[in-house]
Design a protein around this motif. Structure first.
Motif, PDB file in Angstrom:
ATOM      1  N   ASN A  35      30.179  47.132  40.821  1.00 48.18           N
ATOM      2  CA  ASN A  35      31.043  46.228  40.056  1.00 48.18           C
ATOM      3  C   ASN A  35      32.412  46.081  40.701  1.00 48.18           C
ATOM      4  O   ASN A  35      32.978  44.986  40.716  1.00 48.18           O
ATOM      5  CB  ASN A  35      31.167  46.690  38.608  1.00 48.18           C
ATOM      6  N   ARG A  36      32.947  47.160  41.244  1.00 50.58           N
ATOM      7  CA  ARG A  36      34.244  47.063  41.938  1.00 50.58           C
ATOM      8  C   ARG A  36      34.153  46.065  43.085  1.00 50.58           C
ATOM      9  O   ARG A  36      35.038  45.227  43.269  1.00 50.58           O
ATOM     10  CB  ARG A  36      34.686  48.433  42.452  1.00 50.58           C
ATOM     11  N   LEU A  37      33.085  46.150  43.857  1.00 44.79           N
ATOM     12  CA  LEU A  37      32.906  45.223  44.985  1.00 44.79           C
ATOM     13  C   LEU A  37      32.702  43.787  44.506  1.00 44.79           C
ATOM     14  O   LEU A  37      33.299  42.848  45.054  1.00 44.79           O
ATOM     15  CB  LEU A  37      31.715  45.657  45.840  1.00 44.79           C
ATOM     16  N   PHE A  38      31.855  43.624  43.501  1.00 41.33           N
ATOM     17  CA  PHE A  38      31.591  42.283  42.974  1.00 41.33           C
ATOM     18  C   PHE A  38      32.869  41.648  42.404  1.00 41.33           C
ATOM     19  O   PHE A  38      33.174  40.494  42.689  1.00 41.33           O
ATOM     20  CB  PHE A  38      30.531  42.326  41.870  1.00 41.33           C
ATOM     21  N   VAL A  39      33.599  42.412  41.616  1.00 43.46           N
ATOM     22  CA  VAL A  39      34.819  41.886  40.990  1.00 43.46           C
ATOM     23  C   VAL A  39      35.857  41.543  42.054  1.00 43.46           C
ATOM     24  O   VAL A  39      36.512  40.497  41.982  1.00 43.46           O
ATOM     25  CB  VAL A  39      35.399  42.882  39.964  1.00 43.46           C
ATOM     26  N   GLN A  40      35.998  42.395  43.044  1.00 40.75           N
ATOM     27  CA  GLN A  40      36.978  42.148  44.097  1.00 40.75           C
ATOM     28  C   GLN A  40      36.691  40.816  44.803  1.00 40.75           C
ATOM     29  O   GLN A  40      37.596  39.988  44.972  1.00 40.75           O
ATOM     30  CB  GLN A  40      36.967  43.292  45.105  1.00 40.75           C
ATOM     31  N   GLU A  41      35.462  40.592  45.188  1.00 39.52           N
ATOM     32  CA  GLU A  41      35.114  39.352  45.880  1.00 39.52           C
ATOM     33  C   GLU A  41      35.215  38.152  44.937  1.00 39.52           C
ATOM     34  O   GLU A  41      35.703  37.092  45.315  1.00 39.52           O
ATOM     35  CB  GLU A  41      33.718  39.434  46.488  1.00 39.52           C
ATOM     36  N   TYR A  42      34.741  38.319  43.721  1.00 39.35           N
ATOM     37  CA  TYR A  42      34.807  37.246  42.730  1.00 39.35           C
ATOM     38  C   TYR A  42      36.263  36.809  42.530  1.00 39.35           C
ATOM     39  O   TYR A  42      36.579  35.628  42.552  1.00 39.35           O
ATOM     40  CB  TYR A  42      34.198  37.721  41.407  1.00 39.35           C
ATOM     41  N   ASN A  43      37.159  37.776  42.353  1.00 35.18           N
ATOM     42  CA  ASN A  43      38.573  37.458  42.132  1.00 35.18           C
ATOM     43  C   ASN A  43      39.219  36.797  43.340  1.00 35.18           C
ATOM     44  O   ASN A  43      40.085  35.933  43.196  1.00 35.18           O
ATOM     45  CB  ASN A  43      39.343  38.708  41.714  1.00 35.18           C
ATOM     46  N   LEU A  44      38.792  37.169  44.540  1.00 33.63           N
ATOM     47  CA  LEU A  44      39.300  36.486  45.738  1.00 33.63           C
ATOM     48  C   LEU A  44      38.893  35.015  45.730  1.00 33.63           C
ATOM     49  O   LEU A  44      39.671  34.141  46.107  1.00 33.63           O
ATOM     50  CB  LEU A  44      38.775  37.158  47.001  1.00 33.63           C
ATOM     51  N   GLU A  58      36.029  30.479  37.537  1.00 31.90           N
ATOM     52  CA  GLU A  58      37.029  29.905  36.637  1.00 31.90           C
ATOM     53  C   GLU A  58      38.251  30.777  36.413  1.00 31.90           C
ATOM     54  O   GLU A  58      39.362  30.291  36.409  1.00 31.90           O
ATOM     55  CB  GLU A  58      36.392  29.600  35.285  1.00 31.90           C
ATOM     56  N   MET A  59      38.030  32.061  36.150  1.00 32.94           N
ATOM     57  CA  MET A  59      39.170  32.926  35.846  1.00 32.94           C
ATOM     58  C   MET A  59      38.950  34.320  36.393  1.00 32.94           C
ATOM     59  O   MET A  59      37.827  34.760  36.578  1.00 32.94           O
ATOM     60  CB  MET A  59      39.439  32.983  34.345  1.00 32.94           C
ATOM     61  N   ARG A  60      40.044  34.976  36.659  1.00 35.43           N
ATOM     62  CA  ARG A  60      40.038  36.326  37.209  1.00 35.43           C
ATOM     63  C   ARG A  60      39.430  37.306  36.210  1.00 35.43           C
ATOM     64  O   ARG A  60      39.611  37.185  35.012  1.00 35.43           O
ATOM     65  CB  ARG A  60      41.489  36.714  37.513  1.00 35.43           C
ATOM     66  N   ILE A  61      38.715  38.297  36.724  1.00 34.31           N
ATOM     67  CA  ILE A  61      38.157  39.367  35.903  1.00 34.31           C
ATOM     68  C   ILE A  61      39.053  40.584  36.059  1.00 34.31           C
ATOM     69  O   ILE A  61      39.312  41.037  37.175  1.00 34.31           O
ATOM     70  CB  ILE A  61      36.720  39.702  36.330  1.00 34.31           C
ATOM     71  N   ASP A  62      39.558  41.090  34.947  1.00 34.44           N
ATOM     72  CA  ASP A  62      40.450  42.248  34.972  1.00 34.44           C
ATOM     73  C   ASP A  62      39.613  43.512  34.822  1.00 34.44           C
ATOM     74  O   ASP A  62      39.319  43.963  33.720  1.00 34.44           O
ATOM     75  CB  ASP A  62      41.483  42.151  33.848  1.00 34.44           C
ATOM     76  N   TYR A  63      39.188  44.056  35.940  1.00 39.51           N
ATOM     77  CA  TYR A  63      38.375  45.274  35.981  1.00 39.51           C
ATOM     78  C   TYR A  63      39.158  46.309  36.766  1.00 39.51           C
ATOM     79  O   TYR A  63      39.337  46.173  37.974  1.00 39.51           O
ATOM     80  CB  TYR A  63      37.035  44.962  36.659  1.00 39.51           C
ATOM     81  N   GLN A  64      39.636  47.319  36.091  1.00 40.71           N
ATOM     82  CA  GLN A  64      40.466  48.343  36.715  1.00 40.71           C
ATOM     83  C   GLN A  64      39.595  49.510  37.165  1.00 40.71           C
ATOM     84  O   GLN A  64      38.894  50.110  36.339  1.00 40.71           O
ATOM     85  CB  GLN A  64      41.527  48.842  35.729  1.00 40.71           C
TER      86      GLN A  64
END
Length: 85
Positions: free
Chosen positions: A21-30, A44-50
């Motif tokens: 999920n960290r990898l997926f979220v990082q690329e998605y947010n980019l 559409e929008m950034r995912i806030d995954y800490q």
């Protein structure tokens, strides 16, 4: 827990799900930040995954399965891992 998509709950460990999920979220947010390069209707929008927050197994399981679905449904590849069910 009910399986959302793919493998049943408990198939993967929480640490496995978190690392993916960290990898997926990082690329998605980019991609969210590059609407001229990537379809803004998909990103559409950034995912806030800490990464330092313990979201628990259920959320990580659902998020992981969402990303697998997203990649297969929209023919996207967020990491070098091949998304499969």
């Amino acid at each position: 827990m009910v399986a959302v998509f793919g493998n049943p709950p408990g198939y993967y460990s929480q640490s496995f799900l978190e690392s993916r999920n960290r990898l997926f979220v990082q690329e998605y947010n980019l991609r969210v930040q590059q609407p001229l390069t990537y379809n803004p209707n998909l990103y559409e929008m950034r995912i806030d995954y800490q990464p330092d927050t313990n979201y628990g197994y259920d959320l990580n399981y659902q998020l992981y399965n969402y990303f697998i679905y997203f990649q297969l449904q929209y023919n996207q590849k967020l990491t070098s891992f091949i998304p499969r069910i």
